[in-house]
Structure formats: C-alpha cells, structure tokens
Design an enzyme around this catalytic site. Structure first.
Site, short mmCIF file in Angstrom:
data_model
loop_
_atom_site.label_atom_id
_atom_site.label_comp_id
_atom_site.label_asym_id
_atom_site.label_seq_id
_atom_site.Cartn_x
_atom_site.Cartn_y
_atom_site.Cartn_z
CB SER A 104 -0.84 -0.01 1.28
OG SER A 104 -1.42 1.27 1.51
CE1 TYR A 161 -4.17 -2.24 5.12
CE2 TYR A 161 -3.13 -0.11 4.70
CZ TYR A 161 -3.76 -1.25 4.24
OH TYR A 161 -3.98 -1.41 2.88
P1 NAD Z 1 -11.28 -6.34 0.88
O1 NAD Z 1 -11.60 -6.30 2.33
O2 NAD Z 1 -12.37 -6.28 -0.11
O3 NAD Z 1 -10.41 -7.62 0.54
C1 NAD Z 1 -9.60 -8.28 1.46
C2 NAD Z 1 -9.73 -9.76 1.21
O4 NAD Z 1 -8.86 -10.44 2.10
C3 NAD Z 1 -11.15 -10.27 1.47
O5 NAD Z 1 -11.51 -11.18 0.45
C4 NAD Z 1 -11.03 -10.98 2.80
O6 NAD Z 1 -11.94 -12.03 2.99
C5 NAD Z 1 -9.59 -11.50 2.68
N1 NAD Z 1 -9.02 -11.89 3.98
C6 NAD Z 1 -8.94 -11.16 5.11
N2 NAD Z 1 -8.38 -11.90 6.08
C7 NAD Z 1 -8.11 -13.12 5.54
C8 NAD Z 1 -7.55 -14.32 6.04
N3 NAD Z 1 -7.16 -14.44 7.32
N4 NAD Z 1 -7.40 -15.36 5.19
C9 NAD Z 1 -7.80 -15.28 3.91
N5 NAD Z 1 -8.36 -14.18 3.38
C10 NAD Z 1 -8.52 -13.11 4.20
O7 NAD Z 1 -10.22 -5.15 0.64
P2 NAD Z 1 -9.42 -4.70 -0.67
O8 NAD Z 1 -9.50 -3.23 -0.71
O9 NAD Z 1 -9.81 -5.48 -1.85
O10 NAD Z 1 -7.92 -5.07 -0.23
C11 NAD Z 1 -7.14 -6.08 -0.86
C12 NAD Z 1 -5.67 -5.80 -0.56
O11 NAD Z 1 -5.31 -4.55 -1.14
C13 NAD Z 1 -5.35 -5.69 0.94
O12 NAD Z 1 -4.10 -6.27 1.20
C14 NAD Z 1 -5.31 -4.19 1.15
O13 NAD Z 1 -4.52 -3.82 2.24
C15 NAD Z 1 -4.71 -3.74 -0.17
N6 NAD Z 1 -4.96 -2.33 -0.51
C16 NAD Z 1 -6.22 -1.91 -0.83
C17 NAD Z 1 -6.40 -0.56 -1.17
C18 NAD Z 1 -7.75 -0.01 -1.57
O14 NAD Z 1 -7.86 1.21 -1.68
N7 NAD Z 1 -8.74 -0.82 -1.82
C19 NAD Z 1 -5.31 0.32 -1.14
C20 NAD Z 1 -4.06 -0.17 -0.79
C21 NAD Z 1 -3.89 -1.50 -0.48
#
Ligand code: NAD
Length: 254
Positions: free
Chosen positions: A146, A159
């Site tokens: 991130s 985080y």
């Molecule tokens: P999200 O909450 O939709 O997706 C996260 C996924 O991880 C979900 O499917 C959840 O079920 C899964 N998960 C959580 N704990 C778990 C575990 N113990 N075992 C297996 N699966 C697990 O969020 P997102 O925005 O799609 O985030 C996905 C990744 O992208 C994350 O690592 C997040 O930190 C990163 N990210 C997202 C953004 C954003 O703006 N959306 C920005 C920077 C980084």
C-alpha cells in the site's frame, strides 16, 4: 492479449479473492490465460466468482484459505496444485485494516492485523516458494502492499507497520529467491474504489481526501491491471525486488 503479457500455461493463486481487489485480480489473470486458484475464508462468494470466470472461458477453482493458519495454507497449495498444476504466480492480496487511535488499539486487534497482513504474506510466500524451488520452474510472487507502506496516516498504526514490512520483505525475498528464477515484487496502491470502501470514498470524507491527490480522484480496480500483468508475466523477467506505486500521485505530493 499482447503476447508479452500472455499468461497461458500459468497457474495463479490469489489470496483474499472473495471481494475487492483480489476478486478483480483473479478475473484479470484468468482473462490473460492463467488458470486461477481463488482462495479466501468465505467460499460462497468464491463459487460465484469461479462460475463467472468459467462463463468467460477461463478456469478457476475456489479453495478455502485462512492465511493466519499455516495448515490451511499448505492444504490450499496442495489442492491448487492437484487441481490446476504447479503454481507459478502467487498474488498475496489478503489483508485487513483496523482503524482506531493507537492509544485504544487492543492487543488482540494489533495481533490480528500482524497475523493477516504480515505473517500471512510471509507464510504464503515461503510455502509457495518452497514448492516452486522443489519443482524447479520458478515463478512470480506479487505482494499487495500500500502507499501506507512508504508513508503513514493516523488511526492505522498496525496497517501502516505491516505494509512497510511487506515492502521490505519483498526486497529481502527477492534477493534470496532470484537464484531459483522466482521474482518477488510489490504493488502499492493508493485509494482504489471497491465495493467495501465505495460509500466512504464517495461521501464527504472522500471529497476531502481527493483534494490531497494530484490526479484529483480515486483509482478504479482496472487501474491496477497493467502493473499486475507486468509483474505476473515474462514482461517483467528482469524485474525483482521492485515496488510499483499506483496512487494518482498521492505519495509524490508533500
Ligand atoms: P477487501 O476487504 O475487499 O479484501 C480483502 C480480502 O482479504 C477479502 O476477500 C477478505 O476475505 C480477505 N481476507 C482477510 N483476512 C483473511 C484471512 N485471514 N485469510 C484469507 N483471506 C482473508 O479489501 P481490498 O481493498 O480489496 O484489499 C485487498 C488488498 O489490497 C489488501 O491487502 C489491502 O490492504 C490492499 N490495498 C487496498 C487498497 C484499496 O484502496 N482498496 C489500497 C491499498 C492497499
């Protein structure tokens, strides 16, 4: 699909594929030709996604996975390899954020973020790399970090700490795994609209946040496709230990 980014013959494992970016990554990799193991704790939504990918002539299988449980990780890898063949691409996407003032964060909450975002990424990468080395075919590990791995913000101490650790873990692993033809790179998104954050980002707080982004808007899931396909494919065969930031200029601005 440009042949440089073609993933036919590849097998990808995407963690946290039940929603948001993971769901989108799985579809993007399948469209590029990879067979995809879609893994998360909630298998109901994974089955829907597998059907959607099949309907578009792709191949995906849903697998239950909790990245905080090393036994669940080994079972997931075994199932993926039995069903689809040796894993050549790992997208370490599963992650959680607990937003709370640092002074109020409970030990259990801190541990949960570390267990998912850092220990989960580590155990997944280590176990998949061990398989890749044993089978001798190399591969690509993509860690989803991130912009908060390079910069920080309030109320997200755990985080920010884990994402910074993922960035440097990416570099450390890239050094050790290069000799096995395994590349390890990281994707560092800024604010990307997904089903889970859309209400927040399109609300009043979102308007304030937008003003801090030089491109004056949030990213869409498809804005990550180019970097994902670059890191997954042979197009990046001389690239390892790199971090690609996709944030509309957010982290470039002071
Ligand atoms: P999200 O909450 O939709 O997706 C996260 C996924 O991880 C979900 O499917 C959840 O079920 C899964 N998960 C959580 N704990 C778990 C575990 N113990 N075992 C297996 N699966 C697990 O969020 P997102 O925005 O799609 O985030 C996905 C990744 O992208 C994350 O690592 C997040 O930190 C990163 N990210 C997202 C953004 C954003 O703006 N959306 C920005 C920077 C980084």
């Amino acid at each position: 699909m440009n042949s440089l980014f073609n993933l036919e013959g590849q097998v990808a494992l995407v963690t946290g594929a039940s929603s948001g970016l993971g769901r989108h990554f799985a579809q993007t990799l399948a469209t590029a030709g990879a067979k995809v193991a879609i893994a998360a704790r909630r298998t109901e939504s994974l089955s829907d996604l597998a059907r959607k990918i099949s309907a578009e002539d792709g191949r995906a299988i849903p697998i239950r996975l909790d990245v905080t449980d090393p036994n669940s990780i080994s079972a997931c890898i075994d199932t993926a390899e039995t069903e689809l063949g040796p894993i050549t691409i790992l997208v370490n996407n599963a992650g959680i954020a607990i937003s709370k003032p640092a002074l109020e964060l409970e030990r259990e909450e801190w541990d949960r973020v570390i267990d998912t975002n850092l220990n989960g990424v580590w155990h997944m990468a280590q176990q998949v790399a061990q398989h890749m080395v044993r089978l001798g075919h190399g591969g690509s590990i993509i860690n989803v970090a991130s912009v908060l791995g390079e910069r920080a913000t309030g109320q997200l101490a755990g985080y920010c700490a884990t994402k910074a650790a993922v960035v440097n873990l990416t570099r450390a692993l890239s050094i050790e795994l290069a000799r096995y033809n395994i590349r390890v790179n990281a994707l560092a998104p800024g604010y990307i609209e997904t089903d889970i954050n859309r209400d927040f980002l399109t609300g009043p707080m979102g308007e304030k946040l937008k003003k801090k982004i030089p491109q004056r808007g949030f990213g869409q899931e498809r804005d990550l496709d180019g970097a994902l396909l670059l890191m997954a494919s042979d197009a990046s065969r001389y690239m390892t230990g790199s971090v690609i930031t996709i944030d509309g200029g957010q982290s470039a601005a002071v």
